[in-house]
Design a protein around this motif. Structure first.
Motif, PDB file in Angstrom:
ATOM      1  N   PHE A  75      62.478  52.714  13.545  1.00 54.82           N
ATOM      2  CA  PHE A  75      63.280  52.143  14.622  1.00 54.82           C
ATOM      3  C   PHE A  75      63.394  53.168  15.747  1.00 54.82           C
ATOM      4  O   PHE A  75      63.782  54.324  15.508  1.00 54.82           O
ATOM      5  CB  PHE A  75      64.676  51.781  14.131  1.00 54.82           C
ATOM      6  CG  PHE A  75      64.715  50.600  13.198  1.00 54.82           C
ATOM      7  CD1 PHE A  75      65.316  49.411  13.584  1.00 54.82           C
ATOM      8  CD2 PHE A  75      64.149  50.670  11.931  1.00 54.82           C
ATOM      9  CE1 PHE A  75      65.364  48.317  12.727  1.00 54.82           C
ATOM     10  CE2 PHE A  75      64.187  49.587  11.060  1.00 54.82           C
ATOM     11  CZ  PHE A  75      64.795  48.414  11.465  1.00 54.82           C
ATOM     12  N   GLY A  76      63.087  52.757  16.976  1.00 57.40           N
ATOM     13  CA  GLY A  76      63.159  53.658  18.120  1.00 57.40           C
ATOM     14  C   GLY A  76      64.446  53.507  18.905  1.00 57.40           C
ATOM     15  O   GLY A  76      65.297  52.662  18.609  1.00 57.40           O
ATOM     16  N   ASP A  77      64.601  54.340  19.904  1.00 59.08           N
ATOM     17  CA  ASP A  77      65.732  54.229  20.814  1.00 59.08           C
ATOM     18  C   ASP A  77      65.573  52.973  21.673  1.00 59.08           C
ATOM     19  O   ASP A  77      64.463  52.471  21.866  1.00 59.08           O
ATOM     20  CB  ASP A  77      65.799  55.458  21.724  1.00 59.08           C
ATOM     21  CG  ASP A  77      66.125  56.733  20.961  1.00 59.08           C
ATOM     22  OD1 ASP A  77      66.840  56.638  19.938  1.00 59.08           O
ATOM     23  OD2 ASP A  77      65.660  57.810  21.366  1.00 59.08           O
ATOM     24  N   PRO A  78      66.672  52.451  22.204  1.00 57.20           N
ATOM     25  CA  PRO A  78      66.584  51.243  23.035  1.00 57.20           C
ATOM     26  C   PRO A  78      65.614  51.410  24.203  1.00 57.20           C
ATOM     27  O   PRO A  78      65.583  52.454  24.854  1.00 57.20           O
ATOM     28  CB  PRO A  78      68.015  51.049  23.531  1.00 57.20           C
ATOM     29  CG  PRO A  78      68.861  51.714  22.499  1.00 57.20           C
ATOM     30  CD  PRO A  78      68.056  52.895  22.021  1.00 57.20           C
ATOM     31  N   LEU A  79      64.823  50.376  24.426  1.00 54.42           N
ATOM     32  CA  LEU A  79      63.889  50.356  25.549  1.00 54.42           C
ATOM     33  C   LEU A  79      64.609  49.803  26.777  1.00 54.42           C
ATOM     34  O   LEU A  79      65.211  48.719  26.698  1.00 54.42           O
ATOM     35  CB  LEU A  79      62.703  49.457  25.210  1.00 54.42           C
ATOM     36  CG  LEU A  79      61.640  49.295  26.309  1.00 54.42           C
ATOM     37  CD1 LEU A  79      60.697  50.482  26.300  1.00 54.42           C
ATOM     38  CD2 LEU A  79      60.869  47.995  26.107  1.00 54.42           C
ATOM     39  N   PRO A  80      64.599  50.487  27.914  1.00 52.33           N
ATOM     40  CA  PRO A  80      65.182  49.894  29.125  1.00 52.33           C
ATOM     41  C   PRO A  80      64.507  48.577  29.474  1.00 52.33           C
ATOM     42  O   PRO A  80      63.295  48.429  29.337  1.00 52.33           O
ATOM     43  CB  PRO A  80      64.908  50.958  30.198  1.00 52.33           C
ATOM     44  CG  PRO A  80      64.759  52.246  29.430  1.00 52.33           C
ATOM     45  CD  PRO A  80      64.096  51.860  28.138  1.00 52.33           C
ATOM     46  N   GLY A  81      65.302  47.610  29.897  1.00 49.76           N
ATOM     47  CA  GLY A  81      64.770  46.306  30.256  1.00 49.76           C
ATOM     48  C   GLY A  81      63.981  46.340  31.546  1.00 49.76           C
ATOM     49  O   GLY A  81      63.809  47.404  32.169  1.00 49.76           O
ATOM     50  N   PRO A  82      63.478  45.196  31.981  1.00 49.82           N
ATOM     51  CA  PRO A  82      62.709  45.139  33.230  1.00 49.82           C
ATOM     52  C   PRO A  82      63.526  45.671  34.401  1.00 49.82           C
ATOM     53  O   PRO A  82      64.721  45.394  34.527  1.00 49.82           O
ATOM     54  CB  PRO A  82      62.423  43.640  33.399  1.00 49.82           C
ATOM     55  CG  PRO A  82      62.540  43.072  32.025  1.00 49.82           C
ATOM     56  CD  PRO A  82      63.598  43.870  31.339  1.00 49.82           C
ATOM     57  N   VAL A  83      62.879  46.465  35.246  1.00 52.16           N
ATOM     58  CA  VAL A  83      63.546  47.023  36.416  1.00 52.16           C
ATOM     59  C   VAL A  83      62.984  46.375  37.675  1.00 52.16           C
ATOM     60  O   VAL A  83      61.924  45.746  37.653  1.00 52.16           O
ATOM     61  CB  VAL A  83      63.369  48.559  36.491  1.00 52.16           C
ATOM     62  CG1 VAL A  83      63.978  49.226  35.274  1.00 52.16           C
ATOM     63  CG2 VAL A  83      61.890  48.938  36.610  1.00 52.16           C
ATOM     64  N   GLU A  84      63.705  46.534  38.755  1.00 52.09           N
ATOM     65  CA  GLU A  84      63.286  45.935  40.023  1.00 52.09           C
ATOM     66  C   GLU A  84      61.902  46.448  40.406  1.00 52.09           C
ATOM     67  O   GLU A  84      61.635  47.657  40.376  1.00 52.09           O
ATOM     68  CB  GLU A  84      64.296  46.269  41.116  1.00 52.09           C
ATOM     69  CG  GLU A  84      64.010  45.593  42.445  1.00 52.09           C
ATOM     70  CD  GLU A  84      65.066  45.910  43.498  1.00 52.09           C
ATOM     71  OE1 GLU A  84      64.819  45.599  44.673  1.00 52.09           O
ATOM     72  OE2 GLU A  84      66.113  46.465  43.126  1.00 52.09           O
ATOM     73  N   GLY A  85      61.031  45.530  40.758  1.00 51.36           N
ATOM     74  CA  GLY A  85      59.682  45.893  41.176  1.00 51.36           C
ATOM     75  C   GLY A  85      58.681  45.985  40.040  1.00 51.36           C
ATOM     76  O   GLY A  85      57.481  46.165  40.285  1.00 51.36           O
ATOM     77  N   GLU A  86      59.143  45.853  38.792  1.00 56.11           N
ATOM     78  CA  GLU A  86      58.244  45.928  37.644  1.00 56.11           C
ATOM     79  C   GLU A  86      57.742  44.525  37.296  1.00 56.11           C
ATOM     80  O   GLU A  86      58.542  43.611  37.107  1.00 56.11           O
ATOM     81  CB  GLU A  86      58.968  46.546  36.444  1.00 56.11           C
ATOM     82  CG  GLU A  86      58.078  46.732  35.221  1.00 56.11           C
ATOM     83  CD  GLU A  86      58.828  47.356  34.054  1.00 56.11           C
ATOM     84  OE1 GLU A  86      58.191  48.047  33.245  1.00 56.11           O
ATOM     85  OE2 GLU A  86      60.061  47.135  33.955  1.00 56.11           O
TER      86      GLU A  86
END
Length: 212
Positions: free
Chosen positions: A171-182
């Protein structure tokens, strides 16, 4: 008690260990992992601490888990799975995304497999858009990458009985969600990389700068 006993038996049979910390912070989670065996969601479910297992619901193929009375009973009463059909006509009538969002809104965590189908080779295939849809419609959820090792060898595709081999769920650390411009494609590639990096013990990659 049946769920506790089943989780113990799965851990005993597969030797699966929980590698990584799962903090109890009250936030909803979406665990997303590579997919190579019908054991995959069972192993993730069994590896979780008991309190979190109680409100975690796997997203699974309806056609497989509705095939026999035992599978139907397990998926309904033990795993409380969100069953998603693969038949296009049934998909249109049942709204798979809506069913997953409804589960999150009812304070469930989800286990999903963004590849959409099991891998024959053990390679992690391209991710389909479902994870992006969930992440954009419920941005408050934590996206937790999981890498499953050896599951395709414990229960190979087409086999009914597991082999006595050792597996593990990282299990990894939380992945940041979609960001503006991605773009959707770039987010899904970043999510896939997060799973792949766990197979080598790496940290998940950081999101791109906004506007890049």
């Amino acid at each position: 008690m049946t769920g506790i006993a089943l989780a113990f038996l799965v851990r005993l049979a597969t030797g699966v260990r929980l590698l990584g910390d799962i903090p109890e912070d009250g936030k909803r989670r979406i665990y997303f992992a590579n997919h190579s065996s019908h054991l995959d969601f069972v192993v993730i479910w069994a590896a979780l601490p008991g309190r979190q297992r109680a409100w975690t619901r796997p997203v699974a193929a309806a056609e497989y888990w509705e095939k026999t009375p035992l599978r139907r009973w397990l998926s309904t009463h033990i795993f409380k799975a969100v069953l998603i059909p693969r038949d296009l006509a049934r998909m249109r009538s049942e709204d798979p995304l809506g069913k997953m969002l409804e589960a999150i809104d009812a304070r469930a965590d989800l286990i999903v497999f963004p590849e959409g189908t099991r891998s024959d080779t053990g390679e992690v295939g391209p991710f389909k858009p479902g994870l992006h849809h969930l992440a954009t419609k419920r941005p408050e959820t934590l996206l937790i990458p999981v890498f499953l090792e050896n599951l395709s060898r414990i229960l190979p595709k087409g086999e009914a009985l597991p082999l006595p081999l050792m597996g593990q769920a990282m299990f990894g650390d939380p992945l940041p969600g979609p960001v503006e411009g991605e773009s959707k494609h770039d987010f899904l590639e970043r999510a896939r990389d997060a799973v792949m990096h766990l197979s080598h013990g790496h940290l998940i990659p950081s999101p791109p700068d906004e506007g890049s």
